[in-house]
Scaffold this active site. Sequence first.
Site, mmCIF file in Angstrom:
data_model
loop_
_atom_site.group_PDB
_atom_site.id
_atom_site.type_symbol
_atom_site.label_atom_id
_atom_site.label_comp_id
_atom_site.label_asym_id
_atom_site.label_seq_id
_atom_site.Cartn_x
_atom_site.Cartn_y
_atom_site.Cartn_z
ATOM 1 N N ASN A 66 0.798 -1.233 0.000
ATOM 2 C CA ASN A 66 0.000 0.000 0.000
ATOM 3 C C ASN A 66 0.831 1.284 0.000
ATOM 4 O O ASN A 66 0.282 2.373 -0.134
ATOM 5 C CB ASN A 66 -1.008 0.025 1.164
ATOM 6 C CG ASN A 66 -1.982 -1.130 1.065
ATOM 7 O OD1 ASN A 66 -2.620 -1.301 0.031
ATOM 8 N ND2 ASN A 66 -2.086 -1.938 2.105
ATOM 9 N N ASN A 116 10.410 -0.132 5.404
ATOM 10 C CA ASN A 116 9.056 0.166 5.870
ATOM 11 C C ASN A 116 8.193 -0.954 5.301
ATOM 12 O O ASN A 116 7.774 -0.906 4.140
ATOM 13 C CB ASN A 116 8.572 1.526 5.382
ATOM 14 C CG ASN A 116 7.169 1.823 5.921
ATOM 15 O OD1 ASN A 116 6.529 0.970 6.534
ATOM 16 N ND2 ASN A 116 6.676 3.035 5.672
ATOM 17 N N ALA A 129 2.000 -2.887 6.661
ATOM 18 C CA ALA A 129 1.260 -3.760 7.583
ATOM 19 C C ALA A 129 2.000 -5.070 7.871
ATOM 20 O O ALA A 129 1.784 -5.679 8.926
ATOM 21 C CB ALA A 129 -0.119 -4.055 7.006
ATOM 22 N N GLU A 186 14.300 0.021 10.683
ATOM 23 C CA GLU A 186 12.849 -0.012 10.445
ATOM 24 C C GLU A 186 12.324 1.416 10.514
ATOM 25 O O GLU A 186 12.740 2.183 11.386
ATOM 26 C CB GLU A 186 12.179 -0.859 11.536
ATOM 27 C CG GLU A 186 10.657 -0.808 11.475
ATOM 28 C CD GLU A 186 9.993 -1.562 12.629
ATOM 29 O OE1 GLU A 186 10.622 -2.463 13.225
ATOM 30 O OE2 GLU A 186 8.837 -1.228 12.923
HETATM 31 C C1 DQA Z 1 3.107 2.285 8.137
HETATM 32 C C2 DQA Z 1 2.379 1.901 9.428
HETATM 33 C C3 DQA Z 1 1.708 0.546 9.294
HETATM 34 O O1 DQA Z 1 1.024 0.219 10.492
HETATM 35 C C4 DQA Z 1 0.708 0.575 8.154
HETATM 36 O O2 DQA Z 1 0.135 -0.708 7.986
HETATM 37 C C5 DQA Z 1 1.298 1.073 6.891
HETATM 38 C C6 DQA Z 1 2.171 2.234 6.939
HETATM 39 C C7 DQA Z 1 3.706 3.691 8.204
HETATM 40 O O3 DQA Z 1 4.627 3.972 7.437
HETATM 41 O O4 DQA Z 1 3.260 4.513 9.001
HETATM 42 O O5 DQA Z 1 1.009 0.563 5.805
HETATM 43 O O6 DQA Z 1 4.167 1.362 7.942
#
Ligand code: DQA
Length: 146
Positions: free
Chosen positions: A10, A73, A76, A97
């Site tokens: 995403n 990154n 999820a 991370e």
């Molecule tokens: C994320 C935080 C995650 O919990 C979420 O599922 C994402 C984006 C962030 O960059 O804030 O997809 O990794």
Amino acid sequence: MQLLAIHGPNLNLLGSREPGLYGTASLEQIDADLRRRAETLAVEIDCFQSNHEGALVDRIQQARGRVDGILVNAGAYTHTSIAIRDALLAVAIPYVELHLSNTHAREAFRHHSYLADRAVGVICGFGAASYGLALEGLVAHLRARP
Ligand code: DQA
């Protein structure tokens, strides 16, 4: 010094995805900024995004012996993926991370990370700026190594 940025599911929608939470910068802009910063720091960086856990595992495996540090990154998958954790540990490449949002200020299911306890460090909550901060931290860590 060769680095790899791994973007999970995403994150290809950044810019239009929940901008109140993740900001308005697109992934292309974030990658371009990372490349500019990498050049300034005299390091090389490859960027890779996938919505698929196995593709992320494959890309991490390909980095073995070729990459000095990873920015990750995992989206999820941070909160669910033992496979991504295992891949990072298998290649034994230091990683940072990072998250755009402050995952600890969000739903309880985002408070746990399968990656954090073996990371060099964790950056979260600074929006797109998290990427630059993570890059600087990773490069400083790698340069400080004996
Ligand atoms: C994320 C935080 C995650 O919990 C979420 O599922 C994402 C984006 C962030 O960059 O804030 O997809 O990794």
